[in-house]
Motif scaffolding. Sequence first.
Motif, PDB file in Angstrom:
ATOM      1  N   GLY A 148      24.704 -41.116 -26.519  1.00 26.31           N
ATOM      2  CA  GLY A 148      24.343 -39.725 -26.227  1.00 26.31           C
ATOM      3  C   GLY A 148      25.600 -38.945 -25.861  1.00 26.31           C
ATOM      4  N   VAL A 149      25.573 -37.644 -26.150  1.00 27.02           N
ATOM      5  CA  VAL A 149      26.729 -36.801 -25.831  1.00 27.02           C
ATOM      6  C   VAL A 149      26.285 -35.530 -25.097  1.00 27.02           C
ATOM      7  N   GLY A 150      25.529 -35.741 -24.007  1.00 31.89           N
ATOM      8  CA  GLY A 150      25.147 -34.650 -23.103  1.00 31.89           C
ATOM      9  C   GLY A 150      25.964 -34.751 -21.825  1.00 31.89           C
ATOM     10  N   ASN A 151      25.655 -33.915 -20.839  1.00 31.30           N
ATOM     11  CA  ASN A 151      26.428 -33.919 -19.593  1.00 31.30           C
ATOM     12  C   ASN A 151      26.215 -35.176 -18.756  1.00 31.30           C
ATOM     13  N   VAL A 152      25.030 -35.794 -18.869  1.00 31.24           N
ATOM     14  CA  VAL A 152      24.825 -37.051 -18.140  1.00 31.24           C
ATOM     15  C   VAL A 152      25.745 -38.133 -18.742  1.00 31.24           C
ATOM     16  N   ALA A 153      25.845 -38.158 -20.063  1.00 33.35           N
ATOM     17  CA  ALA A 153      26.749 -39.114 -20.717  1.00 33.35           C
ATOM     18  C   ALA A 153      28.186 -38.902 -20.230  1.00 33.35           C
ATOM     19  N   GLY A 192      27.822 -40.084 -30.264  1.00 31.29           N
ATOM     20  CA  GLY A 192      26.808 -39.101 -30.678  1.00 31.29           C
ATOM     21  C   GLY A 192      26.277 -39.430 -32.067  1.00 31.29           C
ATOM     22  N   ARG A 193      24.998 -39.126 -32.282  1.00 27.92           N
ATOM     23  CA  ARG A 193      24.436 -39.418 -33.616  1.00 27.92           C
ATOM     24  C   ARG A 193      24.680 -38.278 -34.592  1.00 27.92           C
ATOM     25  N   ARG A 194      25.124 -37.124 -34.056  1.00 25.23           N
ATOM     26  CA  ARG A 194      25.442 -35.994 -34.933  1.00 25.23           C
ATOM     27  C   ARG A 194      26.913 -35.630 -34.737  1.00 25.23           C
ATOM     28  N   GLY A 195      27.295 -34.411 -35.099  1.00 29.26           N
ATOM     29  CA  GLY A 195      28.717 -34.053 -35.102  1.00 29.26           C
ATOM     30  C   GLY A 195      29.187 -33.387 -33.827  1.00 29.26           C
ATOM     31  N   ALA A 199      27.153 -31.472 -30.171  1.00 29.39           N
ATOM     32  CA  ALA A 199      27.141 -32.164 -28.876  1.00 29.39           C
ATOM     33  C   ALA A 199      26.579 -31.253 -27.795  1.00 29.39           C
ATOM     34  N   ARG A 200      25.900 -31.860 -26.795  1.00 32.70           N
ATOM     35  CA  ARG A 200      25.205 -31.062 -25.772  1.00 32.70           C
ATOM     36  C   ARG A 200      26.022 -30.858 -24.494  1.00 32.70           C
ATOM     37  N   PHE A 201      27.165 -31.548 -24.362  1.00 33.29           N
ATOM     38  CA  PHE A 201      27.923 -31.383 -23.114  1.00 33.29           C
ATOM     39  C   PHE A 201      28.486 -29.974 -23.037  1.00 33.29           C
ATOM     40  N   LYS A 204      33.452 -27.388 -19.615  1.00 33.00           N
ATOM     41  CA  LYS A 204      34.096 -27.697 -18.328  1.00 33.00           C
ATOM     42  C   LYS A 204      34.001 -29.205 -18.062  1.00 33.00           C
ATOM     43  N   GLU A 205      32.801 -29.756 -18.284  1.00 36.89           N
ATOM     44  CA  GLU A 205      32.575 -31.183 -18.029  1.00 36.89           C
ATOM     45  C   GLU A 205      33.384 -32.026 -19.023  1.00 36.89           C
ATOM     46  N   LEU A 206      33.388 -31.590 -20.277  1.00 39.22           N
ATOM     47  CA  LEU A 206      34.123 -32.335 -21.311  1.00 39.22           C
ATOM     48  C   LEU A 206      35.614 -32.378 -20.970  1.00 39.22           C
ATOM     49  N   ARG A 315      22.206 -45.933 -21.911  1.00 37.77           N
ATOM     50  CA  ARG A 315      21.474 -45.046 -22.822  1.00 37.77           C
ATOM     51  C   ARG A 315      21.284 -43.705 -22.126  1.00 37.77           C
ATOM     52  N   SER A 316      21.967 -42.688 -22.651  1.00 42.65           N
ATOM     53  CA  SER A 316      21.949 -41.381 -21.990  1.00 42.65           C
ATOM     54  C   SER A 316      21.384 -40.344 -22.944  1.00 42.65           C
ATOM     55  N   VAL A 317      20.083 -40.519 -23.259  1.00 39.62           N
ATOM     56  CA  VAL A 317      19.475 -39.690 -24.306  1.00 39.62           C
ATOM     57  C   VAL A 317      18.421 -38.733 -23.738  1.00 39.62           C
ATOM     58  N   GLY A 318      18.558 -38.383 -22.485  1.00 37.17           N
ATOM     59  CA  GLY A 318      17.688 -37.361 -21.894  1.00 37.17           C
ATOM     60  C   GLY A 318      16.641 -37.934 -20.958  1.00 37.17           C
ATOM     61  N   PRO A 363      13.554 -31.087 -19.357  1.00 39.79           N
ATOM     62  CA  PRO A 363      14.813 -31.398 -18.669  1.00 39.79           C
ATOM     63  C   PRO A 363      16.044 -30.740 -19.284  1.00 39.79           C
ATOM     64  N   THR A 364      16.139 -29.425 -19.159  1.00 40.23           N
ATOM     65  CA  THR A 364      17.319 -28.732 -19.675  1.00 40.23           C
ATOM     66  C   THR A 364      17.798 -27.710 -18.648  1.00 40.23           C
ATOM     67  N   GLY A 365      19.029 -27.276 -18.857  1.00 45.90           N
ATOM     68  CA  GLY A 365      19.577 -26.217 -18.007  1.00 45.90           C
ATOM     69  C   GLY A 365      20.328 -26.774 -16.808  1.00 45.90           C
ATOM     70  N   VAL A 366      21.062 -25.882 -16.156  1.00 47.96           N
ATOM     71  CA  VAL A 366      21.826 -26.279 -14.973  1.00 47.96           C
ATOM     72  C   VAL A 366      21.002 -25.985 -13.715  1.00 47.96           C
TER      73      VAL A 366
HETATM   74  P1  NAP Z   1      20.826 -33.723 -23.095  1.00 44.24           P
HETATM   75  O1  NAP Z   1      21.754 -32.618 -22.769  1.00 44.24           O
HETATM   76  O2  NAP Z   1      19.511 -33.368 -23.697  1.00 44.24           O
HETATM   77  O3  NAP Z   1      21.606 -34.748 -24.071  1.00 44.24           O
HETATM   78  C1  NAP Z   1      20.946 -35.845 -24.637  1.00 44.24           C
HETATM   79  C2  NAP Z   1      21.838 -36.489 -25.694  1.00 44.24           C
HETATM   80  O4  NAP Z   1      21.158 -37.647 -26.171  1.00 44.24           O
HETATM   81  C3  NAP Z   1      22.107 -35.613 -26.909  1.00 44.24           C
HETATM   82  O5  NAP Z   1      23.427 -35.820 -27.322  1.00 44.24           O
HETATM   83  C4  NAP Z   1      21.117 -36.151 -27.944  1.00 44.24           C
HETATM   84  O6  NAP Z   1      21.538 -35.986 -29.265  1.00 44.24           O
HETATM   85  C5  NAP Z   1      21.167 -37.620 -27.595  1.00 44.24           C
HETATM   86  N1  NAP Z   1      20.009 -38.355 -28.118  1.00 44.24           N
HETATM   87  C6  NAP Z   1      18.690 -38.096 -27.932  1.00 44.24           C
HETATM   88  N2  NAP Z   1      17.935 -39.034 -28.542  1.00 44.24           N
HETATM   89  C7  NAP Z   1      18.799 -39.882 -29.134  1.00 44.24           C
HETATM   90  C8  NAP Z   1      18.644 -41.054 -29.918  1.00 44.24           C
HETATM   91  N3  NAP Z   1      17.439 -41.533 -30.210  1.00 44.24           N
HETATM   92  N4  NAP Z   1      19.761 -41.684 -30.374  1.00 44.24           N
HETATM   93  C9  NAP Z   1      20.979 -41.215 -30.072  1.00 44.24           C
HETATM   94  N5  NAP Z   1      21.200 -40.114 -29.348  1.00 44.24           N
HETATM   95  C10 NAP Z   1      20.117 -39.459 -28.882  1.00 44.24           C
HETATM   96  O7  NAP Z   1      20.430 -34.578 -21.815  1.00 44.24           O
HETATM   97  P2  NAP Z   1      21.243 -35.049 -20.501  1.00 44.24           P
HETATM   98  O8  NAP Z   1      22.662 -35.368 -20.789  1.00 44.24           O
HETATM   99  O9  NAP Z   1      20.358 -36.088 -19.903  1.00 44.24           O
HETATM  100  O10 NAP Z   1      21.217 -33.762 -19.563  1.00 44.24           O
HETATM  101  C11 NAP Z   1      19.976 -33.199 -19.070  1.00 44.24           C
HETATM  102  C12 NAP Z   1      20.265 -31.813 -18.489  1.00 44.24           C
HETATM  103  O11 NAP Z   1      20.989 -31.931 -17.258  1.00 44.24           O
HETATM  104  C13 NAP Z   1      21.114 -30.936 -19.393  1.00 44.24           C
HETATM  105  O12 NAP Z   1      20.652 -29.619 -19.335  1.00 44.24           O
HETATM  106  C14 NAP Z   1      22.489 -31.063 -18.787  1.00 44.24           C
HETATM  107  O13 NAP Z   1      23.380 -30.005 -19.081  1.00 44.24           O
HETATM  108  C15 NAP Z   1      22.158 -31.136 -17.301  1.00 44.24           C
HETATM  109  N6  NAP Z   1      23.266 -31.770 -16.549  1.00 44.24           N
HETATM  110  C16 NAP Z   1      24.290 -30.954 -16.147  1.00 44.24           C
HETATM  111  C17 NAP Z   1      25.369 -31.513 -15.478  1.00 44.24           C
HETATM  112  C18 NAP Z   1      26.500 -30.608 -15.060  1.00 44.24           C
HETATM  113  O14 NAP Z   1      26.397 -29.402 -15.180  1.00 44.24           O
HETATM  114  N7  NAP Z   1      27.597 -31.140 -14.558  1.00 44.24           N
HETATM  115  C19 NAP Z   1      25.440 -32.884 -15.239  1.00 44.24           C
HETATM  116  C20 NAP Z   1      24.407 -33.697 -15.674  1.00 44.24           C
HETATM  117  C21 NAP Z   1      23.305 -33.115 -16.343  1.00 44.24           C
HETATM  118  P3  NAP Z   1      20.823 -34.922 -30.244  1.00 44.24           P
HETATM  119  O15 NAP Z   1      21.385 -33.593 -29.880  1.00 44.24           O
HETATM  120  O16 NAP Z   1      21.207 -35.399 -31.595  1.00 44.24           O
HETATM  121  O17 NAP Z   1      19.326 -35.014 -29.976  1.00 44.24           O
END
Ligand code: NAP
Length: 450
Positions: A148-153, A192-195, A199-201, A204-206, A315-318, A363-366
């Motif tokens: 996964g490539v979100g902020n938790v990752a 990340g599974r896409r490009g 990416a969702r990060f 600033k965090e990246l 596994r950090s996929v949301g 589960p989205t947003g800050v």
């Molecule tokens: P997220 O932003 O939704 O990211 C989930 C990632 O998992 C995406 O890259 C997604 O890719 C990938 N993914 C989902 N299903 C997958 C699969 N089956 N195989 C491979 N990859 C998969 O979730 P999150 O990182 O848990 O964050 C949750 C929320 O908390 C977000 O709004 C985030 O910004 C926030 N947060 C903020 C901070 C901060 O501000 N410092 C820190 C932590 C969390 P796809 O895009 O391809 O689906």
Amino acid sequence: MLRVAVVGSGPSGCYTAQSLVQQDPEVRVDVLDRLPCPYGLVRYGVAPDHEKIKSLQNNLRSVLEHERVRFLGGVAVGPGGVPAARLRELYHAVVYCVGAATDRHLGIPGEDLPGSWSATEFVSWYSAHPDAADDGFVQGVRSAVVIGVGNVAVDVTRMLARGVTELAPTDMPQAALTSLAKSRVTDIHMVGRRGPSQARFTTKELRELGTLPGTAVLVDRREAGTDPAFLDPSGLPNAQRRNVEVLRGWADAPPAPEARRRIRLRFYLRPVELLERNGRVGAVRFERTAPDGDGGGGVRGTGRFEEIEAQLVLRSVGYRGVPLEGLPFDATTGTVPHRAGRVLRGEAAASGEYVSGWIKRGPTGVIGTNRPCAKETVASLLADAAELEQREVPSDPLPHLRAEGVEPVGWAGWCAIERAEADLGASLGRSVVKLPDWESLLAAARTAGA
Ligand code: NAP
């Protein structure tokens, strides 16, 4: 006088309580939490090295210390605790701010092998959540894969790469600090599974990954360049363009052979299986993907596969919401159906039941996103107030909660936990150190009544 129960003391619960007392000069609010400690994901989700975000606790604290707000910790609502229907009898209205309590699954073979964890489990461990698994996590690990490539990752990748000198000043529990201090992790692959432009990060965090001492961040220009927007980011929206620019900078950076650790940011790899070696995870098998050409950021499989060695997989996929006893639930979105915060039973709004935060919108947003979300729910609730107040409720629900077999940890109990954490830190030569288990939390809370 309106009496409201807010279930959950994380940001959405606290902002809901704040909005209520700001807009109604008489309302009394009880903020209930399953844990003896308040603040939800600010205490148990924000990474310990993100002190600035953690300091939001001070704002939330002032809400819970308001004269018409009362914190009642250690009160579970639902099975094993106070039945939701009973809570409805004790208050004019109940607002559920319970977040998204579980993690999404990949649904691939090997996901449950030892050494494979959800990022949430790892976060809970280093955040001292009392329900966290007591595992060394990094013991015997050289190479880790974060899916996964979100902020938790980004958070868990950074925590794996941080050295003990950077972690010791945080409030991380002592066992996690000791374990991470002995870490021999040299390679962390965040995949990340896409490009890059999908990416969702956030930037600033990246960018912070590039500031970690002794750690090189590597991006393969050819792999990332499969994304046309990586080669020419000029047409991207600002947030994505900034991400891609940071990634391009790393792709162009000269090698850093002196680095002790490497973070590799990988793209276009879809996990298909976790492979077992010696009874635990040893590698992750990925299928390479490519843009599907539809221009919507989608990908297709290429039939080409790659394995990445990993003794630890996070596994950090949301996150995902879980159903609440007695409340409707949309299993597709993992949320409670609502209209402007009013819980919907079929097409009709249920009287006196409301939602706010991640259980409402997913589960989205800050953290700040929870403010307008809470305001909307509170506006609905106060618009219904005249009708809700028709029903008689006890002047103080506390004795009735006790009759249900719960003994709430009040504000004084929480303050005693804070003192115990400061004392523990001092005894270890550190600053505040969190208590990691139910026993020590409840023992500390009890000293308040002694
Ligand atoms: P997220 O932003 O939704 O990211 C989930 C990632 O998992 C995406 O890259 C997604 O890719 C990938 N993914 C989902 N299903 C997958 C699969 N089956 N195989 C491979 N990859 C998969 O979730 P999150 O990182 O848990 O964050 C949750 C929320 O908390 C977000 O709004 C985030 O910004 C926030 N947060 C903020 C901070 C901060 O501000 N410092 C820190 C932590 C969390 P796809 O895009 O391809 O689906």
